[in-house]
Scaffold this motif. Sequence first.
Motif, mmCIF file in Angstrom:
data_model
loop_
_atom_site.group_PDB
_atom_site.id
_atom_site.type_symbol
_atom_site.label_atom_id
_atom_site.label_comp_id
_atom_site.label_asym_id
_atom_site.label_seq_id
_atom_site.Cartn_x
_atom_site.Cartn_y
_atom_site.Cartn_z
ATOM 1 N N MET A 1 38.367 33.833 15.188
ATOM 2 C CA MET A 1 39.462 33.608 16.102
ATOM 3 C C MET A 1 40.755 34.009 15.406
ATOM 4 O O MET A 1 40.950 33.742 14.232
ATOM 5 C CB MET A 1 39.478 32.118 16.488
ATOM 6 C CG MET A 1 40.627 31.747 17.381
ATOM 7 S SD MET A 1 40.771 29.977 17.732
ATOM 8 C CE MET A 1 39.130 29.521 18.150
ATOM 9 N N GLY A 2 41.646 34.629 16.158
ATOM 10 C CA GLY A 2 42.930 35.035 15.610
ATOM 11 C C GLY A 2 43.880 33.860 15.495
ATOM 12 O O GLY A 2 43.535 32.724 15.782
ATOM 13 N N ALA A 3 45.075 34.173 15.076
ATOM 14 C CA ALA A 3 46.087 33.131 14.933
ATOM 15 C C ALA A 3 46.425 32.548 16.303
ATOM 16 O O ALA A 3 46.584 33.269 17.278
ATOM 17 C CB ALA A 3 47.333 33.711 14.284
ATOM 18 N N ASN A 4 46.516 31.245 16.356
ATOM 19 C CA ASN A 4 46.857 30.569 17.594
ATOM 20 C C ASN A 4 48.361 30.663 17.830
ATOM 21 O O ASN A 4 49.137 30.345 16.928
ATOM 22 C CB ASN A 4 46.396 29.110 17.509
ATOM 23 C CG ASN A 4 46.687 28.365 18.778
ATOM 24 O OD1 ASN A 4 47.797 27.896 18.968
ATOM 25 N ND2 ASN A 4 45.691 28.283 19.630
ATOM 26 N N PRO A 5 48.789 31.095 19.023
ATOM 27 C CA PRO A 5 50.220 31.263 19.286
ATOM 28 C C PRO A 5 51.038 29.979 19.115
ATOM 29 O O PRO A 5 52.162 30.026 18.632
ATOM 30 C CB PRO A 5 50.278 31.758 20.729
ATOM 31 C CG PRO A 5 48.955 32.403 20.950
ATOM 32 C CD PRO A 5 47.985 31.600 20.139
ATOM 33 N N LEU A 6 50.496 28.837 19.524
ATOM 34 C CA LEU A 6 51.234 27.580 19.375
ATOM 35 C C LEU A 6 51.433 27.250 17.905
ATOM 36 O O LEU A 6 52.528 26.891 17.476
ATOM 37 C CB LEU A 6 50.504 26.440 20.092
ATOM 38 C CG LEU A 6 51.202 25.082 20.084
ATOM 39 C CD1 LEU A 6 52.586 25.164 20.720
ATOM 40 C CD2 LEU A 6 50.341 24.056 20.815
ATOM 41 N N LEU A 7 50.393 27.415 17.135
ATOM 42 C CA LEU A 7 50.480 27.169 15.697
ATOM 43 C C LEU A 7 51.457 28.153 15.049
ATOM 44 O O LEU A 7 52.252 27.780 14.186
ATOM 45 C CB LEU A 7 49.090 27.287 15.063
ATOM 46 C CG LEU A 7 48.937 26.803 13.640
ATOM 47 C CD1 LEU A 7 49.306 25.336 13.508
ATOM 48 C CD2 LEU A 7 47.512 27.024 13.180
ATOM 49 N N ALA A 8 51.429 29.394 15.490
ATOM 50 C CA ALA A 8 52.343 30.406 14.954
ATOM 51 C C ALA A 8 53.801 30.054 15.278
ATOM 52 O O ALA A 8 54.681 30.198 14.426
ATOM 53 C CB ALA A 8 51.996 31.782 15.515
ATOM 54 N N THR A 9 54.053 29.563 16.486
ATOM 55 C CA THR A 9 55.410 29.161 16.867
ATOM 56 C C THR A 9 55.913 28.060 15.936
ATOM 57 O O THR A 9 57.047 28.109 15.459
ATOM 58 C CB THR A 9 55.440 28.681 18.333
ATOM 59 O OG1 THR A 9 55.112 29.781 19.178
ATOM 60 C CG2 THR A 9 56.803 28.127 18.711
ATOM 61 N N ILE A 10 55.071 27.092 15.685
ATOM 62 C CA ILE A 10 55.455 25.977 14.814
ATOM 63 C C ILE A 10 55.687 26.475 13.391
ATOM 64 O O ILE A 10 56.726 26.208 12.781
ATOM 65 C CB ILE A 10 54.382 24.875 14.835
ATOM 66 C CG1 ILE A 10 54.285 24.256 16.227
ATOM 67 C CG2 ILE A 10 54.683 23.807 13.781
ATOM 68 C CD1 ILE A 10 53.053 23.415 16.440
ATOM 69 N N LYS A 65 42.546 25.249 25.536
ATOM 70 C CA LYS A 65 41.271 25.930 25.801
ATOM 71 C C LYS A 65 40.530 26.239 24.499
ATOM 72 O O LYS A 65 39.340 25.969 24.383
ATOM 73 C CB LYS A 65 41.530 27.214 26.582
ATOM 74 C CG LYS A 65 40.279 27.957 26.927
ATOM 75 C CD LYS A 65 40.583 29.234 27.678
ATOM 76 C CE LYS A 65 39.295 30.005 27.900
ATOM 77 N NZ LYS A 65 39.533 31.353 28.365
ATOM 78 N N ASP A 66 41.229 26.800 23.529
ATOM 79 C CA ASP A 66 40.595 27.209 22.273
ATOM 80 C C ASP A 66 40.008 26.038 21.490
ATOM 81 O O ASP A 66 39.007 26.186 20.799
ATOM 82 C CB ASP A 66 41.585 27.953 21.371
ATOM 83 C CG ASP A 66 41.962 29.323 21.909
ATOM 84 O OD1 ASP A 66 41.288 29.821 22.834
ATOM 85 O OD2 ASP A 66 42.944 29.895 21.397
ATOM 86 N N PHE A 67 40.652 24.871 21.579
ATOM 87 C CA PHE A 67 40.236 23.731 20.753
ATOM 88 C C PHE A 67 39.719 22.552 21.572
ATOM 89 O O PHE A 67 39.555 21.450 21.042
ATOM 90 C CB PHE A 67 41.387 23.300 19.838
ATOM 91 C CG PHE A 67 41.746 24.372 18.853
ATOM 92 C CD1 PHE A 67 40.989 24.571 17.707
ATOM 93 C CD2 PHE A 67 42.817 25.224 19.088
ATOM 94 C CE1 PHE A 67 41.298 25.580 16.816
ATOM 95 C CE2 PHE A 67 43.139 26.235 18.198
ATOM 96 C CZ PHE A 67 42.366 26.410 17.058
ATOM 97 N N ASN A 68 39.461 22.785 22.866
ATOM 98 C CA ASN A 68 38.889 21.770 23.743
ATOM 99 C C ASN A 68 39.649 20.446 23.694
ATOM 100 O O ASN A 68 39.065 19.376 23.544
ATOM 101 C CB ASN A 68 37.405 21.539 23.405
ATOM 102 C CG ASN A 68 36.586 22.783 23.593
ATOM 103 O OD1 ASN A 68 36.690 23.443 24.622
ATOM 104 N ND2 ASN A 68 35.797 23.139 22.597
ATOM 105 N N ILE A 69 40.957 20.533 23.827
ATOM 106 C CA ILE A 69 41.798 19.344 23.830
ATOM 107 C C ILE A 69 41.906 18.851 25.281
ATOM 108 O O ILE A 69 42.284 19.618 26.162
ATOM 109 C CB ILE A 69 43.217 19.654 23.289
ATOM 110 C CG1 ILE A 69 43.148 20.267 21.895
ATOM 111 C CG2 ILE A 69 44.099 18.415 23.322
ATOM 112 C CD1 ILE A 69 42.615 19.359 20.815
ATOM 113 N N PRO A 70 41.553 17.586 25.540
ATOM 114 C CA PRO A 70 41.660 17.071 26.913
ATOM 115 C C PRO A 70 43.098 17.154 27.451
ATOM 116 O O PRO A 70 44.060 16.995 26.703
ATOM 117 C CB PRO A 70 41.225 15.609 26.780
ATOM 118 C CG PRO A 70 40.398 15.570 25.535
ATOM 119 C CD PRO A 70 41.014 16.591 24.621
ATOM 120 N N GLN A 71 43.212 17.382 28.746
ATOM 121 C CA GLN A 71 44.510 17.566 29.388
ATOM 122 C C GLN A 71 45.466 16.409 29.123
ATOM 123 O O GLN A 71 46.656 16.616 28.946
ATOM 124 C CB GLN A 71 44.322 17.748 30.905
ATOM 125 C CG GLN A 71 45.629 17.920 31.666
ATOM 126 C CD GLN A 71 46.412 19.155 31.251
ATOM 127 O OE1 GLN A 71 45.829 20.195 30.976
ATOM 128 N NE2 GLN A 71 47.720 19.040 31.195
#
Length: 76
Positions: A1-10, A65-71
């Motif tokens: 999996m590539g870099a996660n955009p949310l993690l990259a923003t942080i 979606k990528d990490f199956n985090i509940p809504q």
Amino acid sequence: MGANPLLATINCSIGNIKNHLNDKDLCNLFLKIKEKEHNLTILEKYAINVMQTEALPQEFLWFQKDFNIPQEYIQK
């Protein structure tokens, strides 16, 4: 999996690379936020602030979606 955009923003907002979060750190922040609410580290508080002010709504959806985090844990 590539870099996660949310993690990259942080992490782009955190100057010291030693303080960068990883996927597990960010997942734990979302999943344990209610338990840790009054005991967040300065870095965790900073990450939350960056997410609230700089992250795009789509970044949250991809992360969820990528990490199956509940809504219920993903609220901007």
